[in-house]
Design a protein around this motif. Structure first.
Motif, mmCIF file in Angstrom:
data_model
loop_
_atom_site.group_PDB
_atom_site.id
_atom_site.type_symbol
_atom_site.label_atom_id
_atom_site.label_comp_id
_atom_site.label_asym_id
_atom_site.label_seq_id
_atom_site.Cartn_x
_atom_site.Cartn_y
_atom_site.Cartn_z
ATOM 1 N N LEU A 244 0.834 -1.204 0.000
ATOM 2 C CA LEU A 244 0.000 0.000 0.000
ATOM 3 C C LEU A 244 0.870 1.256 0.000
ATOM 4 C CD1 LEU A 244 -3.040 0.794 0.175
ATOM 5 C CD2 LEU A 244 -2.717 0.964 2.645
ATOM 6 N N ALA A 245 2.062 1.143 0.598
ATOM 7 C CA ALA A 245 2.956 2.296 0.662
ATOM 8 C C ALA A 245 3.507 2.674 -0.711
ATOM 9 C CB ALA A 245 4.107 2.006 1.623
ATOM 10 N N SER A 246 3.576 1.713 -1.630
ATOM 11 C CA SER A 246 4.153 1.988 -2.953
ATOM 12 C C SER A 246 3.113 2.022 -4.070
ATOM 13 C CB SER A 246 5.215 0.929 -3.287
ATOM 14 O OG SER A 246 4.663 -0.376 -3.221
ATOM 15 N N ASN A 247 1.872 1.616 -3.767
ATOM 16 C CA ASN A 247 0.812 1.609 -4.785
ATOM 17 C C ASN A 247 -0.483 2.148 -4.190
ATOM 18 O OD1 ASN A 247 2.093 0.092 -7.139
ATOM 19 N ND2 ASN A 247 2.412 -1.356 -5.461
ATOM 20 N N ILE A 253 -1.809 -3.377 -6.570
ATOM 21 C CA ILE A 253 -1.431 -4.178 -5.396
ATOM 22 C C ILE A 253 -1.731 -5.648 -5.663
ATOM 23 C CG2 ILE A 253 -1.934 -4.615 -2.962
ATOM 24 C CD1 ILE A 253 -2.552 -1.647 -2.657
ATOM 25 N N ALA A 254 -2.886 -5.922 -6.272
ATOM 26 C CA ALA A 254 -3.263 -7.302 -6.592
ATOM 27 C C ALA A 254 -2.244 -7.939 -7.531
ATOM 28 C CB ALA A 254 -4.661 -7.326 -7.218
ATOM 29 N N GLN A 255 -1.783 -7.184 -8.538
ATOM 30 C CA GLN A 255 -0.779 -7.713 -9.448
ATOM 31 C C GLN A 255 0.535 -7.992 -8.724
ATOM 32 O OE1 GLN A 255 -0.280 -5.062 -12.795
ATOM 33 N NE2 GLN A 255 -2.470 -5.110 -13.342
ATOM 34 N N GLN A 256 0.917 -7.075 -7.854
ATOM 35 C CA GLN A 256 2.178 -7.229 -7.121
ATOM 36 C C GLN A 256 2.148 -8.456 -6.209
ATOM 37 O OE1 GLN A 256 3.395 -3.700 -4.982
ATOM 38 N NE2 GLN A 256 4.795 -4.831 -3.649
ATOM 39 N N LEU A 257 0.979 -8.724 -5.607
ATOM 40 C CA LEU A 257 0.863 -9.823 -4.643
ATOM 41 C C LEU A 257 0.317 -11.112 -5.269
ATOM 42 C CD1 LEU A 257 -0.536 -7.860 -1.553
ATOM 43 C CD2 LEU A 257 1.843 -8.329 -2.165
ATOM 44 N N HIS A 258 0.004 -11.046 -6.564
ATOM 45 C CA HIS A 258 -0.494 -12.222 -7.295
ATOM 46 C C HIS A 258 -1.790 -12.761 -6.696
ATOM 47 C CE1 HIS A 258 3.356 -12.195 -9.390
ATOM 48 N NE2 HIS A 258 3.988 -12.261 -8.228
ATOM 49 N N ASP A 281 -4.201 6.993 3.269
ATOM 50 C CA ASP A 281 -3.312 7.985 3.880
ATOM 51 C C ASP A 281 -3.264 7.844 5.392
ATOM 52 O OD1 ASP A 281 -2.704 8.989 1.408
ATOM 53 O OD2 ASP A 281 -4.091 10.691 1.526
ATOM 54 N N GLU A 282 -4.420 7.616 6.004
ATOM 55 C CA GLU A 282 -4.462 7.430 7.465
ATOM 56 C C GLU A 282 -3.696 6.177 7.861
ATOM 57 O OE1 GLU A 282 -8.665 9.413 8.913
ATOM 58 O OE2 GLU A 282 -8.659 7.334 8.238
ATOM 59 N N ALA A 283 -3.849 5.113 7.071
ATOM 60 C CA ALA A 283 -3.157 3.860 7.365
ATOM 61 C C ALA A 283 -1.653 4.041 7.295
ATOM 62 C CB ALA A 283 -3.607 2.768 6.391
ATOM 63 N N LEU A 284 -1.184 4.765 6.276
ATOM 64 C CA LEU A 284 0.253 4.968 6.121
ATOM 65 C C LEU A 284 0.807 5.874 7.216
ATOM 66 C CD1 LEU A 284 0.589 5.292 2.237
ATOM 67 C CD2 LEU A 284 1.089 3.316 3.696
ATOM 68 N N ARG A 285 0.039 6.877 7.629
ATOM 69 C CA ARG A 285 0.485 7.730 8.736
ATOM 70 C C ARG A 285 0.624 6.917 10.014
ATOM 71 N NH1 ARG A 285 -2.747 11.894 6.440
ATOM 72 N NH2 ARG A 285 -4.533 11.297 7.737
ATOM 73 N N LYS A 286 -0.363 6.064 10.270
ATOM 74 C CA LYS A 286 -0.309 5.227 11.474
ATOM 75 C C LYS A 286 0.854 4.249 11.390
ATOM 76 C CE LYS A 286 -3.118 5.343 14.233
ATOM 77 N NZ LYS A 286 -4.267 4.530 14.588
ATOM 78 N N ALA A 287 1.107 3.677 10.207
ATOM 79 C CA ALA A 287 2.190 2.723 10.029
ATOM 80 C C ALA A 287 3.548 3.376 10.267
ATOM 81 C CB ALA A 287 2.130 2.126 8.621
ATOM 82 N N VAL A 288 3.711 4.614 9.774
ATOM 83 C CA VAL A 288 4.971 5.338 9.993
ATOM 84 C C VAL A 288 5.139 5.680 11.466
ATOM 85 C CG1 VAL A 288 6.183 7.515 9.526
ATOM 86 C CG2 VAL A 288 5.085 6.265 7.661
#
Length: 293
Positions: A244-247, A253-258, A281-288
């Motif tokens: 999610l951080a890069s896409n 994301i589905a293609q990246q994770l097959h 955006d909220e998820a990435l802020r919380k992850a950081v």
């Protein structure tokens, strides 16, 4: 306690320390309060004993549900004037407080920037490291570290027991209930002698997993239990979070994770729920903030 006060000053201090540790280990808040109130004045003339007294006051404040007071007192203790073992205890408790506040990235940094007199391999910091990895969702790493501390003959019984309790919960969180209960049974002799402190490390949601038959009492450390369970991420969810951080698009994301886009959508819904957010955006802020990505 009268017997303690009738001894020579140094003996008074040592006996008071021993009795107070016993009250803390049994999670007896009333007894702990009595011991703190009756702490011999002679002990206050020794800086290390004065800081130890402050440490006990902090632990009693947590037990009395006075978390704000405990946090303030904890931050005022001067680690520089304490012996290495107590400095490690205090710093480890500060890391646990950061975790309880949701400041996971800061807690991880604190582990790497301990005061000079604190051994980075001190049991208190090793257990705090287990907690950090647990909250980051790194269950395999956390379990390895917990088992290492549990089996370390140089660690005290107190930390071996706490590591055993955490290890059992980690097995339960990985849905390996038989192994979790097997590990938990190793603690029964410890509970039988009245040493109940490892119960502080068991989230309320896992009580049924172990069929606890000992009395649960208020925690004597920062309340990590609900946060540890609620924010736990599986290895797959961490992979999705990284993608999610890069896409920004589900299809990518589905293609990246097959996997299919519907699978990604389901995983994202679960991920957002665990993180307590509603958008990428909220998820990435919380992850950081937590140091997850």
């Amino acid at each position: 306690m009268d017997r303690v006060l009738n001894q020579a000053p140094l003996t008074q201090a040592l006996l008071a320390e021993a009795h107070t540790w016993m009250a803390l280990a049994s999670r007896d808040g009333e007894r702990l309060g009595e011991m703190i109130a009756a702490w011999p004045k002679s002990a206050g003339r020794r800086p290390e004993m004065l800081n130890l007294h402050h440490y006990f006051v902090v632990r009693h404040a947590y037990m009395s549900d006075s978390a704000a007071n405990a946090r303030a007192l904890l931050n005022r203790i001067e680690i520089e004037s304490t012996p290495p073992w107590l400095a490690a205890e205090i710093h480890g408790l500060r890391v646990e407080q950061a975790l309880a506040d949701g400041r996971i990235l800061q807690a991880e940094r604190m582990l790497g920037s301990a005061p000079d007199q604190v051994d980075p391999q001190a049991p208190a910091l090793r257990l705090a490291s287990v907690m950090v990895r647990w909250l980051q969702g790194k269950i395999t790493d956390a379990t390895f570290l917990a088992n290492s501390l549990k089996g370390d003959p140089a660690a005290s019984l107190r930390y071996q027991a706490r590591a055993t309790a955490v290890g059992a919960v980690l097995h339960c969180s990985a849905d390996d209930v038989p192994m979790a209960q097997h590990v938990w049974r190793e603690l029964q002799p410890v509970f039988e002698i009245g040493f109940l402190e490892p119960l502080d490390d068991v989230p309320e949601e896992f009580v049924a997993c172990f069929k606890l038959d000992v009395q649960r009492r208020p925690a004597s450390r920062p309340r990590l239990r609900a946060r540890l369970h609620k924010n736990e991420l599986t290895a797959r969810e961490l992979i999705v979070l990284g993608a999610l951080a890069s896409n920004s698009r589900v299809e990518l994301i589905a293609q990246q994770l097959h996997v299919s886009p519907n699978t990604v959508k389901t995983q994202l819904r679960t991920l957002y729920r665990k993180l307590g957010v509603h958008s990428r955006d909220e998820a990435l802020r919380k992850a950081v903030e937590w140091g997850v990505v």
